[in-house]
Design a protein around this motif. Structure first.
Motif, PDB file in Angstrom:
ATOM      1  N   PHE A 195      -7.286  -2.226   6.494  1.00  0.00           N
ATOM      2  CA  PHE A 195      -6.575  -1.283   5.656  1.00  0.00           C
ATOM      3  C   PHE A 195      -7.375  -0.817   4.448  1.00  0.00           C
ATOM      4  O   PHE A 195      -6.903   0.011   3.669  1.00  0.00           O
ATOM      5  N   SER A 196      -8.589  -1.330   4.289  1.00  0.00           N
ATOM      6  CA  SER A 196      -9.445  -0.951   3.169  1.00  0.00           C
ATOM      7  C   SER A 196     -10.718  -0.310   3.702  1.00  0.00           C
ATOM      8  O   SER A 196     -11.466  -0.944   4.450  1.00  0.00           O
ATOM      9  N   PRO A 197     -11.021   0.935   3.347  1.00  0.00           N
ATOM     10  CA  PRO A 197     -12.220   1.607   3.861  1.00  0.00           C
ATOM     11  C   PRO A 197     -13.498   0.885   3.444  1.00  0.00           C
ATOM     12  O   PRO A 197     -13.565   0.265   2.373  1.00  0.00           O
TER      13      PRO A 197
ATOM     14  N   GLU B  86     -14.560   7.507   0.600  1.00  0.00           N
ATOM     15  CA  GLU B  86     -13.387   6.715   0.976  1.00  0.00           C
ATOM     16  C   GLU B  86     -12.139   7.542   0.725  1.00  0.00           C
ATOM     17  O   GLU B  86     -11.978   8.118  -0.366  1.00  0.00           O
TER      18      GLU B  86
ATOM     19  N   ASP C  99       0.031   6.515   7.368  1.00  0.00           N
ATOM     20  CA  ASP C  99      -1.056   6.199   6.439  1.00  0.00           C
ATOM     21  C   ASP C  99      -2.381   6.301   7.170  1.00  0.00           C
ATOM     22  O   ASP C  99      -2.500   5.892   8.336  1.00  0.00           O
TER      23      ASP C  99
ATOM     24  N   THR D 281      -1.354   9.111   2.441  1.00  0.00           N
ATOM     25  CA  THR D 281      -0.001   8.683   2.800  1.00  0.00           C
ATOM     26  C   THR D 281       0.890   9.912   2.928  1.00  0.00           C
ATOM     27  O   THR D 281       0.911  10.765   2.033  1.00  0.00           O
TER      28      THR D 281
ATOM     29  N   GLU E 273      -7.829   7.599   1.296  1.00  0.00           N
ATOM     30  CA  GLU E 273      -6.586   6.921   1.647  1.00  0.00           C
ATOM     31  C   GLU E 273      -5.443   7.922   1.481  1.00  0.00           C
ATOM     32  O   GLU E 273      -5.191   8.414   0.375  1.00  0.00           O
TER      33      GLU E 273
ATOM     34  N   SER F 212       0.823  -1.189   0.000  1.00  0.00           N
ATOM     35  CA  SER F 212       0.000   0.000   0.000  1.00  0.00           C
ATOM     36  C   SER F 212       0.862   1.244   0.000  1.00  0.00           C
ATOM     37  O   SER F 212       0.371   2.332  -0.229  1.00  0.00           O
TER      38      SER F 212
ATOM     39  N   THR G  44      -7.402  -0.756  -2.822  1.00  0.00           N
ATOM     40  CA  THR G  44      -6.365  -0.831  -1.791  1.00  0.00           C
ATOM     41  C   THR G  44      -5.471  -2.015  -2.112  1.00  0.00           C
ATOM     42  O   THR G  44      -5.954  -3.107  -2.418  1.00  0.00           O
TER      43      THR G  44
ATOM     44  N   ALA H 171      -6.638   5.532   6.414  1.00  0.00           N
ATOM     45  CA  ALA H 171      -7.704   5.021   5.557  1.00  0.00           C
ATOM     46  C   ALA H 171      -9.029   5.261   6.275  1.00  0.00           C
ATOM     47  O   ALA H 171      -9.236   4.773   7.392  1.00  0.00           O
TER      48      ALA H 171
END
Length: 768
Positions: free
Chosen positions: A89-91, A609, A623, A613, A611, A14, A68, A625
């Motif tokens: 780690f994935s919305p 959503e 990070d 970084t 994400e 990611s 993701t 999410a």
């Protein structure tokens, strides 16, 4: 530079680079040499990530899909060993272990999925292993063995991935081969007597031409709890234990620069005990108290359980020209799972359900990929032939005794088989340097046949005498076939029910490349979940129509600076013809057993959503999410009525910090993440079981030697020991004053299943 530093740059993750070799695992082309970017000037900057969400190799930042990607290095740094942990780690993503076993998956993306794992029901989130579709949820909680990368694609993927991806798709990508002799051994010890061993490697049988790869894992752990009381002697009393092995072999052949072949085999056997649930209410039929631990239970059934999976896959890729690639991907998969589910979780036979699931499917896909000067084209033909069968006995012994019978069993057996083919194409066209257009379409034609045997037997009946010693089926008590066709008009069903559906699913997208580092995109896409027949049918009924999702997305992918990345997607969708199974007749009758499957609701949702970084320094990265979903019920004819989304919180949030410390004895990577899930319902039609909002903290430290051969990691998961529900059963009635009364089986059966408690484990590995 150590292996860790190189991998953090070049392997999929990611926040790390996907090597071209990784992409070859999906595109089936021979491994190419990645362009290295080892200059010190690139330290502390965002890394390029390449993905294959659109069946071609693309940069994540140039792919107009909400996706993701979690790579092998990140999985190792965080100690992630099972697919369900990827949900953090994935919305707007839910990947959880289902109710009664360790291996059955409950998957929802953006509130779209399928909770009931019974044969005949289709998933709403597609699971893929190296582009091979995993049709059934049994065994889909994959332990991560020799994995290169996990991709989570959010939103309908009907054009390129077909039916049953209305929520999205999860892609499990195994590691490609380098052509060199390699071997890796890894051992893990931890909480609850965890004892894991993993072996993987490869060997060139013919230099630069034929490679053999292998992987093996043996995973063991004592139970988080125990069965406090059982009606059967000499049982294994561990609850939530793990006893599993998995193996895979892969043969790659490179006859020439243009031709590539791959053959694979994998097998998994999970002998972990059936899981016992936690009684959220005291039993009114026994004097057993509610257990002190949510991982403790009672049972009147055997505790053994089994999931067996085996599959073969093959792939041929031929580069006709520099621009045209032809591919053929095929597979054959089988699974068998006998299981024991004690719904009431008491030592009495109140609501016992022994069941068997038996599935088999074959897939074939021909694909042509063409790359022109200003466009690319992906197209193909796909064929699926699957048989999904099973049986279960809902044994209501106490209820039967109250009626003056020796017992009472609702026995259901049947099959729900599917044969379908599809043709698809997707064109990505560059209008000019800034604007591009994507047009996709898929046509699917499907025929299903099904039969159901369903009836009452006034005795306690189990599928075989080996299930529970001493119980034998009374002679002549076979339940009748209730779903099928009557070809001669004599009132007797003599053939399976058959029905066909066809569907055209389009996708239209437009992208604007505002600069080298910023892309805006908008899209409309449609997906559908297959029509099907009621696997619990009590009368001859027609199949239900497919569910359809129309989805709209507006997003931006931007590397705002060379150290800060922001990917944000706004989405909305309409979900029509939703399939629901409801009780037929008086809802206040706690013994009601007749159920009807129909298209009973229309809903909609919208959400966001994000994400993010931020590479703060050469060695420190953050990070974030975040997912938000707002749900609306537009039409509600479900019985009982629909009240919300299942297993889908309104808000999800993950904050992760990663720090690389360089020392003279090797690199140490420290990870800390906080994962938050808002409150959510367990079932769409009931608020009897709800999970309050909770947060989870995970910590890890992973060391790797300067030479890159030795490595070790210490991992702490669920540091604060949060208790959170991932499944349940609610067979209970509720009065106007809020009091609880007996439901099906005659008891107050309100049961919860929980995620893992706090665990600590140490992993040590060596590669050469």
């Amino acid at each position: 530079m150590s292996f860790t530093q190189q991998a953090r740059r070049y392997f999929t993750g990611s926040h790390s680079l996907c090597a071209i070799a990784v992409a070859s695992a999906l595109t089936a082309t021979p491994m190419a040499v990645a362009q290295e970017t080892t200059e010190e000037d690139d330290r502390g900057k965002l890394e390029r990530i390449e993905v294959t969400a659109r069946r071609t190799v693309e940069s994540l930042q140039e792919t107009p899909v909400a996706i993701t990607s979690v790579g092998a290095v990140e999985l190792a740094e965080k100690g992630i060993s099972v697919l369900t942990e990827v949900q953090q780690f994935s919305p707007n993503t839910t990947l959880q272990t289902s109710r009664g076993t360790n291996s059955t998956l409950t998957a929802f993306i953006r509130g779209l999925g399928q909770q009931d794992p019974l044969w005949g029901y289709e998933p709403g989130v597609g699971i893929y292993i190296d582009d091979v579709y995993v049709a059934r949820p049994q065994g889909a909680v994959l332990d991560l063995l020799d994995v290169q990368r996990i991709e989570v694609l959010r939103g309908p993927q009907g054009t390129l991935y077909g039916k049953n991806t209305i929520g999205g798709a999860v892609k499990y990508v195994t590691k490609p081969m380098s052509g060199e002799a390699e071997f890796n051994v890894e051992a893990t010890v931890g909480s609850y007597n965890q004892r894991d061993v993993k072996l993987s490697g490869q060997y060139p049988l013919m230099e630069d031409t034929v490679y053999l790869g292998f992987g093996y894992a043996n995973l063991n752990r004592d139970g988080f709890g125990e069965f406090l009381e059982s009606a059967l002697p000499n049982q294994d009393r561990e609850n939530y234990n793990k006893d599993l092995w998995a193996a895979r072999l892969t043969l790659e052949i490179h006859p020439s620069d243009d031709l590539f072949l791959r053959f694979g085999w994998d097998k998994t056997e999970d002998d972990s005990n059936a899981k016992g649930g936690y009684r959220l209410l005291p039993s009114i039929l026994t004097d057993a108290p509610v257990p002190d631990s949510v991982y403790d239970s009672y049972t009147s059934m055997p505790t053994w359980n089994k999931v067996e999976l085996e599959g073969y896959n093959w792939l041929v890729s031929y580069d006709v020209t520099d621009s045209l690639e032809l591919k053929y991907v095929g597979s054959h998969r089988e699974s068998y799972s006998p299981t024991n589910i004690d719904f009431d979780n008491t030592p009495l036979v109140i609501f016992d359900v022994p069941a068997e699931y038996d599935d088999e499917n074959d897939t074939h896909e021909l694909q042509a990929n063409y790359l022109g000067e200003s466009f690319s084209l992906v197209s193909g033909l796909y064929y699926y032939d699957g048989e999904s069968c099973g049986n279960f006995d809902a044994i209501l012994g106490v209820l039967g005794a109250s009626l003056g019978a020796a017992g009472l069993t609702r026995e259901v057996t049947g099959c729900n088989n599917s044969e379908s083919w599809a043709a698809y194409t997707q064109l990505n066209y560059d209008i000019n340097d800034s604007w591009s257009l994507s047009l996709g379409a898929r046509y699917t034609d499907e025929e299903k046949s099904a039969f159901v045997n369903n009836g009452l037997i006034f005795d306690n009946v189990y599928p075989s005498t080996g299930w529970v010693d001493g119980y034998v089926r009374p002679p002549g008590q076979l339940v009748p076939q209730v779903l099928g066709t009557d070809t001669d008009g004599d009132g007797v069903l003599d053939a399976p029910a058959v029905q066909s559906w066809s569907r055209f699913t389009p996708r239209v997208g437009i992208e604007y490349q505002a600069s080298d580092d910023t892309m805006f995109f908008a899209s409309y896409s449609q997906g559908f979940k297959s029509g099907t027949f009621n696997p619990r049918a009590t009368v001859n009924e027609a199949g239900v129509e497919p569910e359809v999702v129309d989805s709209y997305e507006l997003g931006v992918k931007s590397d705002i600076t060379d150290t800060f990345r922001a990917n944000v997607t706004l989405f909305s969708y309409d979900h029509s013809d939703r399939q629901y199974i409801g009780v037929s007749g008086d809802l206040s009758d706690p013994t009601a057993l007749d159920q009807v499957l129909r298209n009973a609701a229309e809903t909609a949702a919208k959400g966001l959503e994000a994400e993010l970084t931020w590479v703060a320094t050469d060695n420190l990265q953050f990070d974030v999410a975040y997912g938000y979903i707002d749900f609306e019920i537009k039409e509600n004819n479900a019985i009982p009525p629909l009240i919300g989304l299942a297993s889908t919180p309104e808000n999800t949030l993950n904050i992760n910090a990663n720090y690389l410390m360089e020392t003279t004895f090797g690199d140490i990577v420290f990870n800390a993440n906080y994962y938050y899930r808002d409150d959510y319902l367990l079932f769409e039609t009931s608020d009897l079981i709800q999970q309050d909002a909770y947060g989870m903290v995970n910590l890890s430290a992973r060391w790797e030697s300067v030479e890159g051969d030795w490595y070790a990691g210490l991992y702490v998961k669920n540091l604060t020991d949060e208790e959170y529900l991932v499944g349940g059963y609610d067979f209970v009635t509720r009065g106007d004053d809020g009091s609880f009364g007996p439901g099906l089986g005659g008891d107050t059966t309100l049961i919860g299943y929980y995620g893992d408690p706090r665990t600590v484990h140490l992993t040590v590995g060596y590669r050469f």
